[in-house]
Each structure stands twice: as structure tokens, then as C-alpha cells.
Design an enzyme around this catalytic site. Structure first.
Site, PDB file in Angstrom:
ATOM      1  N   ASP A  31       0.855  -1.183   0.000  1.00  0.00           N
ATOM      2  CA  ASP A  31       0.000   0.000   0.000  1.00  0.00           C
ATOM      3  C   ASP A  31       0.896   1.239   0.000  1.00  0.00           C
ATOM      4  OD1 ASP A  31      -2.525   1.191   0.141  1.00  0.00           O
ATOM      5  OD2 ASP A  31      -2.492   1.319   2.327  1.00  0.00           O
TER       6      ASP A  31
ATOM      7  N   GLU B  41       2.754   5.077  -3.838  1.00  0.00           N
ATOM      8  CA  GLU B  41       2.720   6.053  -4.948  1.00  0.00           C
ATOM      9  C   GLU B  41       4.022   6.838  -5.080  1.00  0.00           C
ATOM     10  OE1 GLU B  41       0.309   5.558  -2.679  1.00  0.00           O
ATOM     11  OE2 GLU B  41      -0.971   4.434  -4.042  1.00  0.00           O
TER      12      GLU B  41
END
Ligand SMILES: *[C@@H]1O[C@H](CO)[C@@H](O)[C@H](O)[C@H]1NC(C)=O
Ligand SMILES: *[C@@H]1O[C@H](CO)[C@@H](O)[C@H](O)[C@H]1NC(C)=O
Ligand SMILES: *[C@@H]1O[C@H](CO)[C@@H](O)[C@H](O)[C@H]1NC(C)=O
Ligand SMILES: *[C@@H]1O[C@H](CO)[C@@H](O)[C@H](O)[C@H]1NC(C)=O
Ligand SMILES: CC(=O)N[C@H]1CO[C@H](CO)[C@@H](O)[C@@H]1O
Length: 895
Positions: free
Chosen positions: A475, A478
Site C-alpha cells: 500500500d 505512490e
């Protein structure tokens, strides 16, 4: 791979026309001195439809009103480009063509424009064309280090042809030879073709507005709407899906369904901050602020062919473990092992299928990777073993960022990271420092560096000694950073503050992430930012396989072209809103185009509280996501399927038991993806490409070619409008044939029911359901045979040990059966018999739909009487066959 094949003749259309300057067109428009045709305008970053002239000037843009109430921007980027002209003739070479270009004269707003460019086209195969444009001189520019795999097919007879023009500026066209359809034409934006160091722009027109793909953004229709001048910025970002905002992944890839039913797709291999504007009239304006222009065209011609060709180039997904197709339960905010247990127990109490239990970051000790909290989650390792004994697997989460605040010697993850020098660095060589989940500041591992990969794989393997996970979930990759850039801010320079920034959320490249001038092994963050999750995925998969010794499930939030080779994808932190049921289908269909077939959104929604009715409907829909997981955010009420009591629990169980019944079919679809590149879920237009209505359907979807899912997506509804293209369709539940194909039909769908239809021409392998796939795998098999108009059907069954072997395709220890029904006879043949267990398994049941009445049935030549015929629907159910799965057989229906 060398292309030794002779190049086919190309038609070059060289129109030497004097350079006509579209001068003075702006006069009389009340414009600044940079009039641009409507189609050439790039909306000014920071402007909106309400922007007035004065604020436009403050944004350093050009103001030029045009027709009111159109999506054409009145405030636009000034002096965008002057275009290029071709120098000399195109140079043919074996397998390609090369064109030299020179920048046209004139002033623009950009520094460092390339004076000379080279366009190189490679005819990689009959179906695959690459067109790459790079500066002729100067230092090499950043190129995505993606491995493009060689095509199996040659290029003797390409489906495409390239044409170049110089009228008055350079443009090129990609044409489908068979039909003459122009697939890609840059004539429309000749003047807008800019190749500056930090601003590259190209505009092209499309042969049809049936365009699908480009991500990752929330899209409210699968087929793009060209009427609204929508701009999709792409730059990996931790942001909830919301409008056109750039979110977790970057997928510059789109598919076009041409008006005659042919299809092609285009991948733009570029990772820099970029944007796509879908312009009225059917063109796309593309802007990127770095890298090179590198286009791959996949000529289809069928919609499935485009995905097959694309995934042949970027790589296909590995087989998921069989349990990875079971139902998965998760939440952020269990907060204690007691709450986790309670959710698991509720699921069990209602006998709801459950294959995977998750831990989120709240199982960690102070949110430190590779730990668990020994107080709140006291006994977790033992509990995981208890779950496994019931056949339930465990997946937990890892975030990339690593706390730097632990006492020296107490946190190996950090200490070893220091020793192995694994971090993303500032321009001055010190590690970039940010803030994510742990309380102390964090460093960010640079997954593009070899030593980081080694470090990560080592830690993942070692982690398995602490918690016996079966899969991992990555997770925040980005990468997300709760402070913008770095604790020290970002230095002012051309990387952190480029002359142009696409309309990304937050407005700056470092918003909620790292400074663009941070340094990684693969390049500056400016270039490699959106590859962060992509670089992290492969070592995570390797570590997980080594840690478990088995096939693993890796789930990644951030993706890029080709991520499907290593990771599955859930659709992010969606909302518990009715609209999101619809949008989740779009996201899932897109990810199937992107080569990440194992995808789905969080069932019942992640953010906000769901309602029992929403969760009931979402439970039904989610039972047909390839990746079927209920997940929830912290501080929301529980939403596991047992939480809302018997009504929601019952219909979730019913839907999941149908899923489990069809799992051999779903698993086989993954085999067809893995070996051939097929989508697992697909839109109706994949099967009916010339059906105008089908091209816009995005509330229904198919599993492969065989099962149509028409879920209720709206509140308070007990029926659903479902479109049935002209073909044979049978109600999954009772075999009743749809009487009026080619129309939209109102289907009854009470709260505890999801409409499902089997498509004539398909044979779907099944296996009776159980609470877990581990148990269901021991049950007898069945076949659902739905006949087409010619009374025939085909199907396949792929089966193996379900993931004890990491790659059974390579080892060969798998089973493959082909089924064919024609001329009244079902024939089963075994194409690969490498999974010994199959000898102990039986084919017991057939459901035959759409057959004309018959008198006698024979199984392997012997009369067979153990079957029933449903008087209302004509469905024939054959029972107790006891046919050994490892042997061929026939079942004949004699008129
Ligand atoms: C506009 O240009 C001026 C001068 O180059 C610059 O100082 C200013 O920051 C720019 N404004 C914006 C919004 O980019
Ligand atoms: C739920 O299913 C159980 C078991 O089949 C049944 O007894 C019960 O009546 C059902 N309840 C509701 C509300 O549907
Ligand atoms: C049925 O057979 C006809 C004649 O061979 C063929 O044209 C048609 O495509 C077939 N239909 C299907 C659904 O395969
Ligand atoms: C169809 O089956 C019948 C026997 O049931 C056989 O006589 C005939 O030749 C078959 N036709 C074809 C085309 O296979
Ligand atoms: C918001 C929603 O319901 N669906 C979106 C969830 O997020 C994915 C991206 O990860 C979008 O593609 C979906 O449209």
C-alpha cells in the site's frame, strides 16, 4: 528479437506545401496575440470555466473567448508550439522506417526545444507497431526501463501502414490496411507538436469516439465522453477516487472500438507527469513533461486480440493461487485480535464462504513494517495457524516507508537498510525524509536499486518466521508522504518547479509525495515517481514466493504498464456510495485491459459507512469481481457480511456459493489470460463489437465469454434493465432462455437475488461450493452446457494443485480438458494430464441448456437414465455420472 524480415512497401504521401502561417486569425476575436484554433488549445493550468481575463493573465496564459457554453477553453497555454517539418525522405530499413524532423521556425514559450528529431518505426509483428520519437542529438533522455517482450508472430504481413505528410507541417498516420481506417492521425495538431525538454505534446484524431481506458482516475463511464473536454492527469498519488483526479497508478493505455467493429489499442511508454484531454470531435491531446514519445500500437483486430497483443508485450499475470479467487475479508481498524476474530466468527456463523483473512496496518506495532502488536494482537501467529487449519489463508500489509526513530539495534528493517544503503536520496546525497504511518519520520526505500530489492526480499522472507502470511499487500506506494516533498521542503529548481505542470491534484509534483529532484538508482524522482509501486511489485512477489515456498498473492495499490506481471490490484479507497457500485465495474474492466485481471473494488465501500441494503447489493456484485474482498476504513461501522444479520448474510452467502460453484471456470479464465492474454472479465462489446448498444454498456459485464452478470446497482430497486445482444442466453438458476435477445429487458431482482445468464455456445466447468476452496476442491465437478443456435458449445477446464507449485505451467503438473458439444454429443478430452490428483476426482453432473428434445441418452455408448428435464425451461440435469476426470468420455443425446 531481430526482425530480419523484409519490410513491406509503404505509401508515403509527401505533400510539400509552403508553410502557411495561420496568421491574424485572432483578429477581431478580442484575443491576445496568440490565437489558436479551438482544437489546438491546451487549457491553462489553474484556470476553470469561470476564469476571467484578468486572472488568466495572472496565470501567464492567453485569453481568447470563443463560442460560449462549449468545453473549449478560453484561457489557454500561450504559444504552445510551431511544429516540425520532415527533412528528406523516409528511410526504409528491414522491419522499419526512419524519418528525420526539424523544428519549424518561430518563437514558443518553451526553453530547450529539440531542433532535430528522429522518428523511428519498428514493425515488430503483424499486429504490433512501435513509433518512437527522440531528439537527434543531445544527452539521452529518460526512458522507462520496461521489458517489452518479443512477439511470437512475424511481420511479413502487417495489419498497418504508416503515412507521413508535410502539409504544411509534419504529421503521421497509422492506417489499418484491411479497411483503410485511419487509426491515429496527428494532422489535427501539427502546430501543437512540441518536443521541449520539459514539455512534449502531440494531438491526434481517432477513428471513433468508442475509446476506453487511460488511468488511473475515477471514470464515470467506461466509454469516454468526448463532449466535455475532460482532462485526465496521470501522476501516481494517494488520493481517493474523485472526479478526474490523478490517483494511485499510471496507465497510459487506451483501446478504440472502430465503427466497423475492429479494435486497436495504444500504449504510451512514458512515466512522467502527463495528461490526456479528450477533445470534442474525437481527438486526444497528450502532454508529458519528460521522457520520450514512445507509442506501441496493437492492431487487434478483435477487442480480445488487442489485450492479447498488449499483454504479450508487457507481460501477463501469473496464475493466482486458487484460494486467491475465494472470498477475502479485511478491515482497517479491527484494532484488536478480538475484533478480527469476531468478524471471522460472524462469517463462519452464517456459513459464508471465506478463504482469506487480512490484517491492515493496525496489526502492526506502532505501524512498523514487519512487526505485529503483541498486546492488541496478542496471539496473532497462533491465530493465523488456527485459521489455516480451517482452510483460511492470511494476507497482511506492508508500507514502503520505514521509521527512522527506533533505538539503534532494535529494528533490523531500518538498521539493515542503513547498512545496505537502500534509501531514496536528496540531491545532496542524504536520505529523503518524510512522514507516513509510523510516528517518527521515515526514509523511503528506492526499489529501483538492486540492494533495496535484496534487502526487501530478505525481510519478507524473514517476516514469514514471525507471521505465516500467504500473500502480501503493498500500500502507500505512490509513494504517499504526509508532508509535501521532504521535512526540509523541496529546493527551487526546474525538476521541482517545471515550466508546466499537468493539472494534477495539489498543483505541484511533490504534493503528498517526494521532491521531484530526489535521486533513485533508475533516475530522478521527476522521471521515476510513478514507477515506485511498479519497482516494488516484483521483489515483493519474489520475496513472498520465497517466504511461503508457494504461489503467492501480491496486491499493489500503485501500478504502471505491465504491473500485472507481478501484482493484483484493488480499486483503492473507494466510497460506500451507490454510484461506486457502477464505477467499480468500470475500474475492473479497465484493469482487465491493462493486463491486471485480478482486480475489484472494496466490497461495501471503503470510506464512509455503508447501509445494509448497499452492502447486500455490493456483496452480490462483489461475488463476481475477479478479486473479491470486503474491506473497510477505520472508524466506520463494521461491514463484514455477517454484521448486518441474516438477510445480508444470506444473500452474500448465496452469491458467493455461486461464485465458488463457478470457480473452476474462473480459474480457467486466468489460465487463458496467463497463456493467451485474454481478459477475465470483459464488456459485452468484446463479444459483440458491431453492436452499437453494447459499446456503451458498462453496468453489466461478462466472465470470459460464458457468464453475464447484471447486478442491481441502485438503491431501492428490485429489478434491473439488462441488455442482451442478439445471441442465446439462459438464466443461470433454471436454464430459462431469454426470449427476446437483441433488446433491453427488465429483469426481476429481489434483494436476495442477482441476475446471471449463461451465454449459448459455452461450457462452464463447476465444482460444488464449500466454506473454503480447500474443501470445495474435493467435491465432484460438473459442467454447465449452454448451446448456441447451432446446438453446439465449447469449453475448457484448467486445474492444478492450486498453488503449491509456484508455476505449474512451466513444471507441467497441471490438467487441461477440452469439452465440445456438437451434433448431439458432448465429448470430453484430456489435453494435459499432469496433475495426478485428477484420477481421484469425478465428473458427476451436467446441466444442459437449450437442447432440442431427445429420446435417449448414452454415456460412453451405454444407455443412461439418470437425468431429469425441467418441464418449464427444458434444462436437462444429468446426475451421478461418476466419470473419472482423467479419462475422455462422451455423452450422446439421441433424437
Ligand atoms: C508568471 O510569470 C512570471 C514571470 O515569469 C512569474 O514570476 C510568475 O510566477 C508566473 N505566474 C504563474 C502563475 O506561473
Ligand atoms: C437465512 O438463511 C437461513 C438458513 O437457510 C434461514 O433459516 C433464514 O430464514 C434466512 N433468513 C433470512 C432473513 O433470509
Ligand atoms: C452457426 O452455423 C452457421 C453456419 O455454419 C454459422 O454461420 C454461425 O456463425 C454459427 N453460429 C454460431 C453462434 O456459431
Ligand atoms: C451426427 O450424428 C449422427 C449419429 O447420431 C451421425 O450419423 C452423423 O454422421 C453425425 N453428423 C456429423 C456431421 O458428425
Ligand atoms: C470510486 C469508485 O467507485 N470506483 C473507482 C474506485 O477506484 C478506481 C481506481 O482505483 C476507479 O477506477 C473506480 O472507478
Amino acid at each position: 528479437m531481430a526482425h530480419r524480415l523484409r519490410m513491406t512497401a509503404l505509401a508515403y504521401l509527401l505533400v510539400a506545401v509552403a508553410l502557411i502561417v495561420p496568421a491574424a486569425l485572432g483578429q477581431g476575436h478580442g484575443c491576445d496575440d496568440d490565437y489558436q484554433e479551438d482544437g489546438d488549445r491546451t487549457g491553462c493550468p489553474g484556470s476553470s470555466h469561470d476564469t476571467v481575463e484578468e486572472s488568466c493573465h495572472l496565470l501567464n496564459c492567453t485569453w481568447c473567448p470563443t463560442v460560449p457554453d462549449t468545453p473549449i477553453p478560453w484561457c489557454y497555454v500561450s504559444k504552445v508550439g510551431v511544429g516540425y517539418v520532415m527533412v528528406g525522405e523516409p528511410i526504409n530499413s528491414p522491419g522499419g522506417v526512419r524519418v528525420e524532423l526539424q523544428r519549424s521556425a518561430g518563437r514558443t514559450r518553451w526553453d530547450n526545444e529539440a531542433e532535430n528529431l528522429v522518428l523511428e518505426a519498428e514493425f515488430q509483428s503483424n499486429g504490433r507497431l512501435r513509433v518512437k520519437i527522440t531528439p537527434a542529438t543531445g544527452p539521452p533522455r529518460f526512458e522507462v526501463p520496461i521489458e517489452i517482450l518479443p512477439p511470437a508472430e512475424g511481420n511479413q504481413d502487417p495489419l498497418y501502414e504508416l503515412q507521413f505528410e508535410n502539409s504544411p507541417l509534419f504529421s503521421f498516420k497509422v492506417i489499418r490496411k484491411a479497411t483503410g481506417t485511419v487509426l491515429f492521425d496527428t494532422t489535427v495538431g501539427q502546430k501543437n507538436f512540441v518536443y521541449a525538454d520539459q514539455y512534449l505534446s502531440l494531438t491526434w484524431s481517432l477513428p471513433s469516439e468508442n475509446v476506453y481506458g487511460i488511468g488511473e482516475n475515477e471514470q464515470t463511464s467506461f466509454k469516454h465522453d468526448f463532449s466535455a473536454n475532460k482532462r485526465y492527469p496521470l501522476w501516481a498519488r494517494d488520493h481517493t477516487p474523485e472526479g478526474t483526479v490523478n490517483i494511485y497508478g499510471v496507465q497510459p493505455y487506451y483501446t478504440v472500438l472502430e465503427t466497423d467493429g475492429n479494435a486497436h489499442s495504444v500504449a504510451l511508454v512514458n512515466a512522467n507527469a502527463q495528461e490526456f484531454t479528450m477533445r470534442p470531435g474525437g481527438s486526444i491531446n497528450y502532454i508529458t513533461i519528460g521522457g520520450v514519445l514512445d507509442f506501441y500500437f496493437f492492431l487487434g483486430p478483435s477487442p480480445e486480440n488487442t489485450v492479447q497483443q498488449y499483454t504479450e508485450a508487457v507481460g501477463r499475470a501469473p496464475m493466482p493461487p486458487y484460494w486467491g479467487l475465494g472470498f477475502q475479508l479485511c478491515r482497517y481498524g479491527y484494532d484488536s485480535i478480538a475484533n478480527m476474530r469476531a468478524a471471522v466468527d460472524r462469517t463462519e456463523q452464517y456459513d459464508i464462504p471465506h478463504d482469506v483473512q487480512y490484517g491492515d496496518i493496525d496489526i502492526m506495532l506502532r505501524r512498523l513494517d514487519f512487526t505485529y502488536d503483541p498486546v492488541r494482537f496478542n496471539g496473532l501467529p497462533e491465530y493465523i495457524r488456527e485459521l489455516k487449519a480451517k482452510g483460511i489463508k492470511f494476507v497482511t500489509i506492508l508500507d514502503p516507508a520505514i521509521s527512522i526513530g527506533e533505538p539503534p539495534g532494535s529494528y533490523e528493517t531500518f538498521d539493515l537498510g542503513q547498512t545496505m544503503d537502500v534509501w531514496v536520496k536528496r540531491a545532496d546525497g542524504t536520505p529523503t525524509q518524510g512522514k507516513v504511518w509510523p510516528d517518527p519520520p521515515v526514509y523511503f526505500p528506492d526499489y529501483s536499486s538492486e540492494s533495496t530489492k535484496e534487502w526487501w526480499i530478505y525481510l519478507i522472507k524473514e517476516f514469514h518466521n514471525l507471521l505465516e502470511y500467504d500473500g502480501l499487500w503493498i500500500d502507500m506506494n505512490e509513494p504517499a508522504n504526509f508532508i509535501d516533498g521532504d521535512v526540509n521542503g523541496c529546493p527551487g529548481n526546474s525538476l521541482n518547479s517545471p515550466p508546466y505542470v499537468p493539472p494534477i491534484f495539489g498543483g505541484t509534483l511533490w504534493s503528498f509525495t517526494l521532491c521531484a529532484d530526489s535521486v533513485q538508482a533508475a533516475g530522478v524522482h521527476y522521471d521515476v515517481h510513478s514507477l515506485y509501486g511498479w519497482f516494488q511489485s516484483e521483489p515483493t512477489l519474489i520475496g513472498t514466493q520465497e517466504g511461503t515456498g508457494k504461489r503467492a498473492l501480491v496486491l499493489s495499490r500503485s501500478t504502471f504498464l505491465g504491473s500485472g506481471r507481478w501484482a493484483a490490484h484493488w480499486l483503492g479507497d473507494n466510497f460506500s456510495r451507490w454510484s461506486n457500485l457502477h464505477f467499480s465495474i468500470i475500474g475492473m474492466l479497465q484493469y482487465n485491459h491493462f493486463g491486471v485481471p485480478l482486480s475489484g473494488s472494496d466490497i461495501c465501500g471503503f470510506n464512509d459507512n455503508t447501509t445494509p441494503e448497499m452492502c447486500q447489493r455490493w456483496g452480490q456484485l462483489g461475488a463476481f469481481y475477479p478479486f473479491s474482498r470486503n474491506h473497510n476504513a477505520i472508524f466506520n461501522q463494521d461491514q463484514d457480511p455477517g454484521y448486518f444479520g441474516p438477510a445480508v448474510a444470506n444473500s452474500t452467502r448465496t452469491a458467493l456459493r455461486i461464485r465458488y460453484n463457478l470457480l473452476p471456470y474462473l480459474y480457467t479464465l486466468f489460465h487463458l489470460h496467463h497463456t493467451r492474454g485474454d481478459t477475465v472479465v470483459r464488456a459485452l462489446w468484446h463479444l459483440f463489437p458491431t453492436d452499437q448498444v453494447a459499446s456503451g454498456i458498462d453496468k453489466q459485464f461478462l466472465w470470459g465469454t460464458g457468464l453475464l452478470i447484471s447486478a442491481v446497482l441502485d438503491e431501492g430497486q428490485t429489478s434491473v434493465q439488462a441488455y442482451f445482444p442478439d445471441s442465446r442466453w439462459f438464466n443461470y438458476y433454471d436454464g430459462m432462455e431469454v426470449q427476446t435477445p437483441g433488446q433491453t429487458v427488465q429483469l426481476q431482482a429481489p434483494l436476495d437475488y442477482i441476475p446471471l445468464h449463461v451465454h449459448g455456445g459455452n461450457i462452464l466447468p463447476t465444482q460444488d461450493p464449500e466454506r473454503t476452496t480447500l474443501l470445495a476442491r474435493n467435491n465432484p465437478f460438473g459442467l454447465i452446457i449452454a448451446l448456441d443456435e447451432n446446438q453446439s458449445a465449447q469449453g475448457t477446464l484448467f486445474y492444478d494443485d492450486g498453488g503449491d507449485t509456484i508455476d505449474s505451467h512451466t513444471v507441467g503438473n497441471y490438467y487441461l480438458a477440452e469439452y465440445e458439444f456438437s451434433n448431439g454429443t458432448l465429448t470430453g478430452t484430456v489435453a494435459q494430464n499432469g496433475y495426478a490428483e485428477m484420477a481421484t476426482k469425478r465428473l458427476d453432473t451436467l446441466r444442459l441448456m437449450g437442447h432440442t428434445p431427445f429420446r435417449l441418452m448414452y454415456v460412453n455408448g451405454n444407455p443412461w437414465f439418470d437425468y431429469t428435464v425441467n418441464g418449464a425451461t427444458g434444462e436437462v440435469t444429468v446426475l451421478h455420472l461418476q466419470l473419472p476426470m482423467n479419462l475422455a468420455f462422451t455423452v450422446r443425446c439421441e433424437p
